[in-house]
Design an enzyme around this catalytic site. Structure first.
Site, PDB file in Angstrom:
ATOM      1  N   THR A   1      19.863  43.890  24.742  1.00 44.22           N
ATOM      2  CA  THR A   1      20.982  44.822  24.679  1.00 44.22           C
ATOM      3  C   THR A   1      21.069  45.345  23.257  1.00 44.22           C
ATOM      4  OG1 THR A   1      22.167  43.495  26.323  1.00 44.22           O
ATOM      5  CG2 THR A   1      23.489  45.045  25.055  1.00 44.22           C
TER       6      THR A   1
ATOM      7  N   ARG B   1      22.029  45.808  40.044  1.00 44.42           N
ATOM      8  CA  ARG B   1      22.656  44.730  39.282  1.00 44.42           C
ATOM      9  C   ARG B   1      23.338  45.295  38.040  1.00 44.42           C
ATOM     10  NH1 ARG B   1      21.683  42.550  33.771  1.00 44.42           N
ATOM     11  NH2 ARG B   1      22.625  40.472  33.765  1.00 44.42           N
ATOM     12  N   VAL B   2      24.527  44.816  37.742  1.00 45.51           N
ATOM     13  CA  VAL B   2      25.279  45.234  36.558  1.00 45.51           C
ATOM     14  C   VAL B   2      25.612  43.996  35.737  1.00 45.51           C
ATOM     15  CG1 VAL B   2      27.382  46.335  35.693  1.00 45.51           C
ATOM     16  CG2 VAL B   2      26.254  47.218  37.761  1.00 45.51           C
ATOM     17  N   GLY B   3      25.306  44.041  34.466  1.00 48.08           N
ATOM     18  CA  GLY B   3      25.592  42.920  33.589  1.00 48.08           C
ATOM     19  C   GLY B   3      26.919  43.071  32.862  1.00 48.08           C
ATOM     20  N   ASP B   4      27.033  42.411  31.728  1.00 47.89           N
ATOM     21  CA  ASP B   4      28.309  42.365  31.019  1.00 47.89           C
ATOM     22  C   ASP B   4      28.582  43.573  30.133  1.00 47.89           C
ATOM     23  OD1 ASP B   4      26.129  41.191  29.379  1.00 47.89           O
ATOM     24  OD2 ASP B   4      27.693  41.052  27.864  1.00 47.89           O
TER      25      ASP B   4
ATOM     26  N   THR C   1      25.417  40.291  23.630  1.00 50.84           N
ATOM     27  CA  THR C   1      24.072  40.390  24.190  1.00 50.84           C
ATOM     28  C   THR C   1      23.630  39.016  24.671  1.00 50.84           C
ATOM     29  OG1 THR C   1      21.739  40.839  23.680  1.00 50.84           O
ATOM     30  CG2 THR C   1      23.112  40.127  21.847  1.00 50.84           C
ATOM     31  N   GLY C   2      22.941  38.972  25.811  1.00 52.28           N
ATOM     32  CA  GLY C   2      22.445  37.685  26.297  1.00 52.28           C
ATOM     33  C   GLY C   2      22.505  37.578  27.800  1.00 52.28           C
TER      34      GLY C   2
ATOM     35  N   GLY D   1      23.950  37.983  30.831  1.00 51.04           N
ATOM     36  CA  GLY D   1      25.091  38.799  31.204  1.00 51.04           C
ATOM     37  C   GLY D   1      26.072  38.157  32.148  1.00 51.04           C
TER      38      GLY D   1
END
Length: 317
Positions: free
Chosen positions: A187, A215-218, A238-239, A241
């Site tokens: 990220t 898919r959706v992350g943080d 970042t990481g 999610g």
């Protein structure tokens, strides 16, 4: 420490850097936690440092001239989106079906306004689209925004061919053949405090390589991967999610400051230890508080970041 994607994905001991407060402006940015992917190992360390440095200069130029924190973080992130070495915009990770689906978010700590996009496939710079959602729509988060909308808002559009690079095609093929357990995320993001004391955060990502389509992350989830509130702090994460979403990591840091009276460094340390390390998740973040104090922290093997400390530009690669 190992610097490529084959580094062990399990969390390590927390690494935290805290700078002195600054009366004027402050900026910090990151290019992802976990190190470079295997297919980019041949790229020199200098190339990554140059990319981080260019993004930092883009943001600092705005702050130095008296510009806003919001303008600065967007300018810094846009530079990283344009650089194929980082997992955002051009050169982003590919989904399981070989496409690029991009997420981004911005938040202005003064007004409390925010904008975000997820599964963006047409905007050349998703961070610009996220800001436009904030400023020109009634909404906060748009999923799969159309190419027509991007053009209606007079933003630059791009085809999938623009975003997809040979390195990411090779990475996806390697993952599918080896089912590697190495980290596949990454990220970019930035936080800033301007001369007026306002803070802002911006985050942009291509997600995880070989992720399920949709898919959706943080990153576009306000409070999880991105958060800013004047008088407290701005945070960009970042990481892993899913872990950042479950722990509402960015907001948890601000909440510790607001309700417990914790300083930024203590809040960051406590949140990472309880919401990430204790749950076997890894990642990192950049943050800045109301006094211009920067805290950069990660429990991943490595992290790309840029910030100033005692008048010197620090580049973490």
């Amino acid at each position: 420490m190992p610097r490529d994607e084959e580094a062990i994905a399990a969390p390590r001991s927390l690494q935290l850097v805290e700078t002195e407060p600054r009366n004027g402006y402050a900026l910090a940015l990151h290019g992802g936690a976990g190190g470079r992917i295997h297919e980019l190992v041949s790229e020199s360390r200098t190339s990554f440092e140059d990319g981080l440095g260019a993004a930092y200069e883009a943001g600092t130029t705005i702050l130095r001239a008296g510009g806003t924190a919001l303008d600065a973080v967007c300018a810094a992130v846009e530079q990283l989106e344009n650089n194929p070495l980082f997992n955002a915009g051009r050169g982003a990770a590919l989904t399981a079906d070989g496409r690029v689906e991009l997420d981004a978010a911005v938040m202005d700590g003064g007004s409390g306004s925010a904008g975000a996009v997820a599964v963006s496939r047409f905007a050349k710079n998703p961070i610009r689209l996220a800001r436009t959602v904030m400023e020109r729509s009634r909404h906060l988060l748009l999923v799969d925004p159309s190419e027509e909308l991007v053009r209606t808002w007079e933003l630059d559009s791009a085809t999938q061919e623009y975003f997809i690079t040979d390195a990411r095609v090779k990475q996806l093929a390697r993952i599918k053949t080896r089912q590697a357990a190495a980290p596949r995320h990454g990220t970019v993001g930035a936080v800033a405090r301007d001369r007026a004391g306002s803070v802002a955060a911006a985050t942009s990502t291509g997600g995880m390589a070989d992720q399920q389509e949709g898919r959706v992350g943080d990153s576009p989830v306000i409070g999880a991967g991105t958060y800013a509130r004047n008088g407290l702090a701005a945070i960009s994460c970042t990481g892993d999610g899913e872990a950042f979403i479950r722990g509402v990591v960015a907001y948890d840091i601000a909440a510790r400051m607001r309700y417990l009276g914790a300083g930024l460094a203590d809040a960051v340390r406590s949140t990472i230890e309880t919401e990430l390390t204790a749950k076997n998740a890894s990642g990192g973040l950049v943050s800045v508080d109301a006094d211009g104090r920067v805290v950069v922290a990660h429990n991943s093997p490595t992290m790309f970041a840029a910030f100033e400390d005692d008048g010197r530009l620090i580049l973490m690669t």
